[in-house]
Design an enzyme around this catalytic site. Structure first.
Site, short mmCIF file in Angstrom:
data_model
loop_
_atom_site.label_atom_id
_atom_site.label_comp_id
_atom_site.label_asym_id
_atom_site.label_seq_id
_atom_site.Cartn_x
_atom_site.Cartn_y
_atom_site.Cartn_z
N GLU A 1 33.61 42.39 47.85
CA GLU A 1 33.87 42.89 46.49
C GLU A 1 32.81 43.91 46.09
O GLU A 1 32.07 43.74 45.12
CB GLU A 1 33.97 41.70 45.53
CG GLU A 1 35.18 40.83 45.88
CD GLU A 1 35.45 39.70 44.89
OE1 GLU A 1 34.70 39.56 43.92
OE2 GLU A 1 36.43 38.96 45.12
N GLU B 1 39.71 43.16 38.45
CA GLU B 1 38.84 42.27 37.65
C GLU B 1 37.48 42.90 37.38
O GLU B 1 36.88 42.67 36.33
CB GLU B 1 38.69 40.90 38.32
CG GLU B 1 38.04 40.92 39.67
CD GLU B 1 38.00 39.54 40.34
OE1 GLU B 1 38.60 38.60 39.82
OE2 GLU B 1 37.38 39.43 41.40
#
Ligand code: NOJ
Ligand code: CA
Length: 701
Positions: free
Chosen positions: A169, A506
């Site tokens: 991520e 997100e």
């Protein structure tokens, strides 16, 4: 011919000459040889231009031996294939798998150990894997590491994320290979959980570009029962070496012959669009393992989700931590904090909206007990995946959804207590089957338990596939977040309809994504399979969703629409709230209409880190959809619609950035226009800084 090579090899071991394998169209050559030290060496060329310089191959084993040298070539076999197969879902209705193959057989002189290497050459790249035949000389072995090299021809530009055993991520960095070292430090400060440090270690899929304009991509295919491969760069010689993820003991994998490694892949073209269109990774995976695939369907969904990500609502029910052990917890005695997202009432609101606008499913996170202390505590027994919070009517809501023609999507956050998940998996899947859920979003936030294992170690790689295969027995589709990045296994197991395994939307609610991010992901993360990127955010100023938030979504609204086309996935979320979609109902129309499954896909214009323009034809329909995403420089181009059917006229609905749109200062400025077009039409199109455009093209009857 095959037999001659083998017999010749057996009679005169070690004197077989270098072997060259040319791809079907003669574009790619891969050459294999064993050097004077008995080291297996390969190289790759495209139209005679070197792509990979002679690179060594092999393994270091735990028992102080190696499989790197003293080999002799004892035989070789050639083969080829030209077949067309139909994916259950995909970017195209048909995939051509056209390769030539070379299988070389090696024998290590003193140990007598046998190791084969299988090469496949395609016109857009190569794959190779190691195969260990059944043999008495090598049965059980543990890897200290794999030593496969990829020697680059120069100081290429690369789009990379740091090597990490537990997360992908990250934001991508664009730099020269020689600059990775200096960028790495900053990247590590920014990151979440880098579990190891290598000043020049990067993850795959790694996209590069040479000064001569060649696009080179390194990745792997069919990662099964083996640990995930990163790459370590020697930035003096520009040599990448495979770097496997260790297990809890620090070993890189335990194998038993007969066995084989995943494919190591090198894609190469002088056109960036070819890299995006390549099917090499899928083709290197095995055909579909299931006879009946009628239950596997693309999914367009909404969810009780963004409110939690923006911290406006909570997954948990109470601020108290009432649970000592699940099962003994009596939530009815706990004081609710009043911010729980997954309440029956709130979920009904989503079901109503999803039903009215033709969505398939509604994801509900935070429906099950355990979220009060779900991660960071190294708890083994976290969730049971079965007991709802008192304000979530599991049975009633599934009935309600069914009556409205939608399904609920299950959520299994494991909090990386993986043994706990396996402990409950069958009961959890049975519960899903009982109430009519047919898809699960799973998640692996936090440190893996068993302790010391990593998200990308062999044990976890086996777990993710176990979960997918078990789910198939219950006709359940899986979308796993934080799992190892995909390697094309969705061809074999098409109920793996999505993964996150990269930095998704997100992060727009946390530190933000760069405008370039979605112009890189299709070159890198998406090579192995679709991503649940969760686009469709219409409110970019997140203080409007949660007054405490200072976050800003780094995209224009039109670009959010384009992502449904440029970020291929059979699983697409409309991640914003019903209120936002009602407010911008004209733009929402595109999300409602865009297809999830395609008979054809064309990449029209692309440059990693800059822009991507893609056109796709909906499966079973004559409608086309176009998407363009751009980095902070925006993108201007002439869109040639010659991909359309020449006999038809179409109505184009164009959703574009307004002239004054800008991802940072004016993201919601969009214009919708309609035009009659044909295959001869050329449209002058403009994407704003950090913007994009989306077009639907419907034949006029
Ligand atoms: C991280 C996932 O990416 C996100 O989508 C999910 O909501 C949380 N984990 C909680 O499971
Ligand atoms: Ca995540």
């Amino acid at each position: 011919m095959k037999f001659k090579a083998i017999i010749f090899g057996l009679l005169f071991p070690g004197i077989l000459a270098a072997e060259t394998l040319s791809s079907p169209g003669g574009i790619i050559d891969v050459t294999f040889d064993v050097n004077t030290d008995g080291v297996p060496v390969y190289s790759v060329a495209r139209l005679s231009e070197t792509v990979i310089k002679p690179s060594r191959m092999g393994f270091i084993l735990k028992d102080n031996t190696n499989l790197t040298e003293n080999f002799e070539l004892i035989g070789s076999v050639r083969d080829s294939l030209d077949e067309t197969w139909q994916p259950v879902w995909g970017e195209t209705a048909e995939v051509r798998n056209n390769y030539t193959e070379l299988l070389v057989s090696l024998r290590q002189k003193e140990t007598n150990r046998l190791m084969n290497i299988r090469f496949r050459a395609y016109d857009d790249g190569i794959g190779f894997r190691y195969e260990f035949p059944d043999q008495r000389q090598l049965i059980y072995f543990t890897l200290v590491d794999e030593r496969t090299e990829f020697v680059m021809t120069g100081d290429h530009i690369a789009w990379w994320i740091p090597g990490d055993y537990d997360t992908q991520e990250y934001s991508y960095t664009e730099s020269r290979l020689s600059e990775i070292r200096q960028h790495m430090e900053k990247s590590i400060t920014d990151n979440l959980s880098q579990t190891t440090f290598s000043p020049t270690g990067v993850q795959t899929s790694l996209q590069m570009k040479t000064d001569d304009g060649l696009y080179i991509n390194l990745h792997e295919a069919a990662l099964i029962d083996y640990s995930c491969m990163h790459l370590n760069l020697n930035d003096t010689t520009m040599t990448f070496t495979s770097w496997l993820t260790p297990d809890a003991l620090g070993d890189k994998g335990s194998l038993q012959t007969p066995c084989r490694t995943p494919w190591r892949t090198v894609m190469v073209s002088d056109n960036a669009c070819d890299i995006l269109a390549s099917k090499l990774i899928l083709n290197l995976n095995e055909p579909c393992a299931y006879d009946d695939v009628s239950w596997i369907k693309p999914v367009k969904y909404m969810g009780v989700w963004w409110d939690m990500i923006t911290n406006a609502k909570q997954w948990s029910y109470t601020w108290e931590t009432p649970s000592v052990k699940l099962g003994l917890t009596d939530y009815s005695k706990a004081t609710p904090h009043g911010k729980h997202g997954a309440t029956t009432e709130n979920v009904k609101r989503y079901i109503d909206f999803a039903s009215e606008h033709g969505f398939d499913q509604v994801l509900v996170e935070g429906w099950n007990i355990g979220w009060e202390d779900w991660h960071g505590k190294m708890k083994d027994y976290v969730f049971d995946f079965q007991t709802p919070y008192p304000d979530f009517d599991l049975v009633g809501l599934n009935d309600y959804a069914k009556n409205k023609g939608v399904r609920l999507m299950m959520h299994h956050e494991t909090s990386s207590a993986v043994t706990n998940y396996e402990r409950h998996m069958r009961d959890a899947y049975e519960l899903m089957q009982k109430y009519g859920y047919n898809s699960v979003k799973s998640g692996y936030v936090g440190n893996i338990q068993p302790k010391g294992e990593h998200h990308y170690s062999q044990w976890m790689v086996n777990h993710y596939l176990y979960a997918v295969k078990e789910a198939a027995k219950y006709h359940i589709m899986v979308n796993a977040h934080e799992a190892v990045r995909p390697t094309g296994l969705c061809r074999t197991y098409p109920n793996l309809i999505g993964n996150e395994s990269a930095r998704g939307t997100e992060y727009e609610a946390f530190e933000g994504n760069t405008p370039a991010h979605t112009t890189i992901l299709p070159f890198t993360r998406l090579q192995g399979g679709p991503m649940d990127y969760t686009p469709g955010i219409f409110e970019m100023d997140l203080s409007k969703v949660n007054p405490d938030s200072k976050s800003h979504v780094n995209s224009t609204l039109a670009k959010q629409l384009a992502l449904y086309v440029t970020m291929y996935s059979p699983l697409q979320m409309a991640a914003d709230s019903p209120e936002m979609y009602s407010k911008y109902s004209d733009a929402f129309q595109f999300i409602k209409e865009v297809a999830l499954d395609w008979s054809d896909s064309r990449y029209l214009d692309a440059e990693p880190g800059r822009y991507i323009v893609a056109a796709r034809k909906a499966k079973g329909s004559d409608e086309w959809f176009v998407g363009c995403t751009a980095n902070e420089d925006g993108h201007e181009s002439t869109l040639d619609l010659s991909f359309l059917d020449g006999d038809k006229k179409y109505e184009a609905t164009i959703y574009s950035d307004a002239d004054n749109a800008n991802y940072a200062t004016n993201p919601q400025a969009y214009v919708i226009s309609k035009k009659k077009v044909t295959a001869k039409t050329k449209l002058k199109m403009k994407a704003a800084p950090g913007g994009g455009y989306a077009i639907s093209l419907k034949p006029i009857k």
